[in-house]
Write a protein that holds these residues in place. Structure first.
Motif: not given
Length: 149
Positions: A121-138
């Motif tokens: 929500p923080f990033y989307e409120a600043s104009g970012f858009r979902f661009d996929g999922t990734v697997q991190t170490d955690l």
């Protein structure tokens, strides 16, 4: 709270790493894993030229790292951490604006970030858009992108 945004200093690496870990642990997720991996408390020396801190009277309240991306048209928002006691005070938004400024200065057209779903929500409120999922170490995470050209 009046803050200045300025470049990080070499002697602040330890303080930045401690803030990074403290901020990460504040959510209560992956506590044992975070405490066990050195990357959770480190800001690599090679990243310092790309780090900006939010500072008031010598006290660091947060920092952001923007690295050149894999291609010339994008930059990577590597870190954005705010001291937990200063959450919800606008510091993250100030640092995100600085990240965008730095990405533009690198000559890129987009800023990308891999983040926990809680940050979406923080990033989307600043104009970012979902661009996929990734697997991190955690855990699985989301990739978000903002066009800044």
């Amino acid at each position: 709270m009046t803050l200045s945004i300025r470049p990080a200093r070499v002697e602040e690496r330890g303080a930045l790493g401690a803030l990074k870990l403290r901020s990460s642990l504040a959510w209560g997720d992956h506590v044992e894993e975070l405490q066990a991996i050195p990357e959770a408390r480190e800001v690599p020396a090679a990243h310092l030229p790309y780090v900006a801190v939010a500072d008031r009277s010598g006290q660091i309240f947060g920092f952001v790292t923007v690295l050149p991306g894999d291609t010339a048209d994008r930059a990577e928002l590597e870190d954005l951490f705010v001291a937990p006691e200063a959450w919800r005070m606008g510091i993250g938004s100030l640092l995100l604006a600085e990240a965008e400024r730095r990405a533009k200065a690198l000559g890129t057209q987009a800023l990308e970030v891999v983040a926990d779903e809680r940050a979406r929500p923080f990033y989307e409120a600043s104009g970012f858009r979902f661009d996929g999922t990734v697997q991190t170490d955690l855990a699985p995470a989301i990739r978000l992108r903002k066009d800044i050209s």
